[in-house]
Each structure stands twice: as C-alpha cells, then as structure tokens.
Design a protein around this motif. Sequence first.
Motif, PDB file in Angstrom:
ATOM      1  N   ASP A  20       0.802  -1.221   0.000  1.00 18.34           N
ATOM      2  CA  ASP A  20       0.000   0.000   0.000  1.00 18.34           C
ATOM      3  C   ASP A  20       0.838   1.276   0.000  1.00 18.34           C
ATOM      4  N   LEU A  21       2.133   1.139  -0.003  1.00 16.66           N
ATOM      5  CA  LEU A  21       3.005   2.306   0.015  1.00 16.66           C
ATOM      6  C   LEU A  21       2.800   3.129  -1.254  1.00 16.66           C
ATOM      7  N   ASP A  22       2.533   4.396  -1.066  1.00 16.82           N
ATOM      8  CA  ASP A  22       2.305   5.309  -2.183  1.00 16.82           C
ATOM      9  C   ASP A  22       3.628   5.984  -2.541  1.00 16.82           C
ATOM     10  N   PRO A  23       4.104   5.845  -3.776  1.00 10.92           N
ATOM     11  CA  PRO A  23       5.368   6.484  -4.163  1.00 10.92           C
ATOM     12  C   PRO A  23       5.388   7.991  -3.891  1.00 10.92           C
ATOM     13  N   ALA A  24       4.232   8.616  -3.861  1.00 12.64           N
ATOM     14  CA  ALA A  24       4.173  10.052  -3.587  1.00 12.64           C
ATOM     15  C   ALA A  24       4.586  10.369  -2.154  1.00 12.64           C
ATOM     16  N   GLU A  25       4.603   9.353  -1.278  1.00 10.83           N
ATOM     17  CA  GLU A  25       4.993   9.557   0.115  1.00 10.83           C
ATOM     18  C   GLU A  25       6.507   9.453   0.314  1.00 10.83           C
ATOM     19  N   LEU A  26       7.220   9.020  -0.697  1.00  9.45           N
ATOM     20  CA  LEU A  26       8.663   8.845  -0.592  1.00  9.45           C
ATOM     21  C   LEU A  26       9.381  10.163  -0.837  1.00  9.45           C
ATOM     22  N   LEU A  27      10.574  10.271  -0.280  1.00  2.00           N
ATOM     23  CA  LEU A  27      11.373  11.479  -0.484  1.00  2.00           C
ATOM     24  C   LEU A  27      11.831  11.590  -1.931  1.00  2.00           C
ATOM     25  N   THR A  28      11.832  12.797  -2.429  1.00  2.00           N
ATOM     26  CA  THR A  28      12.346  13.051  -3.776  1.00  2.00           C
ATOM     27  C   THR A  28      13.825  13.430  -3.666  1.00  2.00           C
ATOM     28  N   PRO A  29      14.562  13.328  -4.757  1.00  2.00           N
ATOM     29  CA  PRO A  29      15.966  13.777  -4.718  1.00  2.00           C
ATOM     30  C   PRO A  29      16.078  15.229  -4.255  1.00  2.00           C
TER      31      PRO A  29
END
Length: 102
Positions: A20-29
């Motif tokens: 269920d992890l949303d890529p939008a929740e991950l840190l960006t470079p």
Amino acid sequence: LAPSVRAKVGDAHLQGLLRDLDPAELLTPEEIRAVDKPLLFVWGGNDGILPAHNRQFFLDNLPEHATVELPDEWGHSPYLDRPRELSQMIVQFVRDQVPLTA
C-alpha cells in the motif's frame, strides 16, 4: 518497493504495508538535497533486505555536508544487531556537531 524486498518480508501485515506504500509519500531527490541540518546517513554493507540501488539513490542525492557511514559488517537493522556500536556512532556524530564546553 522492489518485489525482492516484499518477498524477504514474510509477515503478512508488513507485506500489506509495503503493497500500500504510495510512491508520492517517498522522499524526492530534491527533498533529500534540501536538508540543511546535520545529517548522519548509516547503511549496513550487508543489508539483505533493501537492494543496493536504494542505497545508491541516497548516496547520489545526499547534501554535501552529510556524514556517511557504510559499515561493511552491518546488516539492515543495526539498532537490533549492533545497538552499542550504532549508539556510539550517533553520540560521536552529535558531539562533533555540538562540542561540549566545560
């Protein structure tokens, strides 16, 4: 997250969290590079959970002032496997940032 990571995490609840992890929740470079506070990045060289390209993502994007520690003999969870060494590393990092005065 990579299918290999999901496969290594056998707990059904954890697999659900990863699924269920949303890529939008991950840190960006850009967010990583923008960190302007002291930063200690620790990644065990024997991490058997996350693939090396995940570590490289951070290494490629950490701000120049970051302190990087990549102990070869450490695995994915040094807070469990090597709590004393990790604690000493963190304490030394903090001391280096804010020297104590007598």
